[in-house]
Design a protein around this motif. Structure first.
Motif, PDB file in Angstrom:
ATOM      1  N   PHE A  94      -2.619  26.873  -4.246  1.00 57.71           N
ATOM      2  CA  PHE A  94      -1.878  27.196  -5.466  1.00 57.71           C
ATOM      3  C   PHE A  94      -0.973  26.027  -5.863  1.00 57.71           C
ATOM      4  O   PHE A  94      -0.525  25.251  -5.012  1.00 57.71           O
ATOM      5  CB  PHE A  94      -1.018  28.446  -5.267  1.00 57.71           C
ATOM      6  N   ASP A  95      -0.681  25.958  -7.155  1.00 58.49           N
ATOM      7  CA  ASP A  95       0.264  24.949  -7.636  1.00 58.49           C
ATOM      8  C   ASP A  95       1.635  25.173  -7.011  1.00 58.49           C
ATOM      9  O   ASP A  95       2.095  26.307  -6.871  1.00 58.49           O
ATOM     10  CB  ASP A  95       0.394  25.024  -9.167  1.00 58.49           C
ATOM     11  N   ARG A  96       2.267  24.078  -6.625  1.00 55.73           N
ATOM     12  CA  ARG A  96       3.626  24.078  -6.067  1.00 55.73           C
ATOM     13  C   ARG A  96       3.736  24.854  -4.753  1.00 55.73           C
ATOM     14  O   ARG A  96       4.812  25.340  -4.397  1.00 55.73           O
ATOM     15  CB  ARG A  96       4.636  24.605  -7.106  1.00 55.73           C
ATOM     16  N   TYR A  97       2.609  24.956  -4.047  1.00 59.86           N
ATOM     17  CA  TYR A  97       2.615  25.612  -2.730  1.00 59.86           C
ATOM     18  C   TYR A  97       3.551  24.881  -1.761  1.00 59.86           C
ATOM     19  O   TYR A  97       4.378  25.507  -1.098  1.00 59.86           O
ATOM     20  CB  TYR A  97       1.188  25.647  -2.176  1.00 59.86           C
ATOM     21  N   GLU A  98       3.417  23.564  -1.685  1.00 55.08           N
ATOM     22  CA  GLU A  98       4.245  22.790  -0.753  1.00 55.08           C
ATOM     23  C   GLU A  98       5.714  22.823  -1.159  1.00 55.08           C
ATOM     24  O   GLU A  98       6.606  22.917  -0.298  1.00 55.08           O
ATOM     25  CB  GLU A  98       3.743  21.354  -0.681  1.00 55.08           C
ATOM     26  N   GLU A  99       5.971  22.764  -2.445  1.00 59.04           N
ATOM     27  CA  GLU A  99       7.359  22.841  -2.912  1.00 59.04           C
ATOM     28  C   GLU A  99       7.975  24.197  -2.556  1.00 59.04           C
ATOM     29  O   GLU A  99       9.149  24.274  -2.161  1.00 59.04           O
ATOM     30  CB  GLU A  99       7.416  22.638  -4.428  1.00 59.04           C
ATOM     31  N   ALA A 100       7.169  25.259  -2.693  1.00 54.04           N
ATOM     32  CA  ALA A 100       7.663  26.595  -2.353  1.00 54.04           C
ATOM     33  C   ALA A 100       7.973  26.704  -0.864  1.00 54.04           C
ATOM     34  O   ALA A 100       8.986  27.301  -0.470  1.00 54.04           O
ATOM     35  CB  ALA A 100       6.637  27.655  -2.763  1.00 54.04           C
ATOM     36  N   LEU A 101       7.116  26.128  -0.032  1.00 57.13           N
ATOM     37  CA  LEU A 101       7.364  26.155   1.413  1.00 57.13           C
ATOM     38  C   LEU A 101       8.649  25.413   1.765  1.00 57.13           C
ATOM     39  O   LEU A 101       9.433  25.877   2.602  1.00 57.13           O
ATOM     40  CB  LEU A 101       6.191  25.537   2.171  1.00 57.13           C
ATOM     41  N   ARG A 102       8.844  24.267   1.153  1.00 53.57           N
ATOM     42  CA  ARG A 102      10.060  23.508   1.440  1.00 53.57           C
ATOM     43  C   ARG A 102      11.305  24.300   1.019  1.00 53.57           C
ATOM     44  O   ARG A 102      12.317  24.319   1.736  1.00 53.57           O
ATOM     45  CB  ARG A 102      10.026  22.151   0.725  1.00 53.57           C
ATOM     46  N   ALA A 103      11.225  24.958  -0.122  1.00 53.95           N
ATOM     47  CA  ALA A 103      12.354  25.768  -0.574  1.00 53.95           C
ATOM     48  C   ALA A 103      12.587  26.951   0.365  1.00 53.95           C
ATOM     49  O   ALA A 103      13.735  27.336   0.631  1.00 53.95           O
ATOM     50  CB  ALA A 103      12.096  26.272  -1.994  1.00 53.95           C
ATOM     51  N   LEU A 104      11.493  27.531   0.876  1.00 52.44           N
ATOM     52  CA  LEU A 104      11.603  28.652   1.813  1.00 52.44           C
ATOM     53  C   LEU A 104      12.386  28.261   3.051  1.00 52.44           C
ATOM     54  O   LEU A 104      13.338  28.949   3.456  1.00 52.44           O
ATOM     55  CB  LEU A 104      10.193  29.128   2.207  1.00 52.44           C
TER      56      LEU A 104
END
Length: 207
Positions: A161-171
């Motif tokens: 998915f788009d921004r998957y890695e960004e979401a993980l980092r935010a998590l």
């Protein structure tokens, strides 16, 4: 009721759509009785507590599938029970002690003076400090468990998915606002399940 005593729930997905929720037996039975073989091949069932997928062998009749699940569950329970029994220390003969247990505490003189000056004295203050430390520790453990569950599901279902890695980092950074912003336009069923898993993944500010 404590969280550990609550029944474990499961959620099934067919492709990217949520198909069923409930006990593992309920989800498996519903899938087996309503889906064709080609759809069953695409069913993924996740443990709501860990976010991890559950391996289910759908071959044969519904009864056969459920029998295998019960057999696997029984084997796992027997193994866990045996390990716990082996870990338990031998019981001491005599009447068990109830209530307060005394023990030795070594502190510096200034620390003893501070404890004695607190309302209720040293014992009451120590008990309060320990209870608070346990509460904080349990809260941090809950956050870590929710982060790991969210990570497991996201890796399995949203890795492309788009921004998957960004979401993980935010998590893992504890940035709740940014996390939900990154996943906002994901496939609705997957996004909503991620939100349910992540509901305890961020520390709540006390007011």
């Amino acid at each position: 009721m404590q969280a550990s005593s609550l029944p474990i729930g499961y959620t099934a997905f067919v492709d990217r759509a949520c198909f069923a929720k409930g006990s593992l037996q309920h989800v498996v039975t519903l899938a087996k009785n309503t889906l064709g073989d080609s759809q069953l091949a695409n069913v993924l069932i996740f443990n709501d507590g860990t976010g991890k997928p559950v391996d289910v062998d759908f071959r044969g009749s519904t009864a056969a599938v459920l029998d295998r699940l019960r057999g696997e569950s029984k084997e796992g329970h027997t193994s866990d029970t045996a390990e716990k029994e082996n870990e338990q220390p031998p019981r001491k003969v005599g009447r068990p002690k109830l209530g307060v247990v005394s023990g030795e505490v070594t502190l510096l003189p200034r620390q003893w003076e501070w404890l004695k000056a607190q309302p209720g004295g040293a014992s009451v203050t120590l008990r309060k400090l320990i209870d608070e430390a346990r509460r904080v520790g349990e809260s941090e453990s809950q956050v870590r468990a929710a982060q790991e569950a969210t990570y497991h599901f996201m890796t399995a279902m949203a890795g492309d998915f788009d921004r998957y890695e960004e979401a993980l980092r935010a998590l893992y950074a504890g940035n709740e606002t940014l996390f939900y912003e990154w996943i906002d336009d994901w496939t609705p069923d997957i996004r909503d399940y991620v939100k349910s898993l992540a509901s305890s993944a961020f520390k709540q500010e006390e007011h």
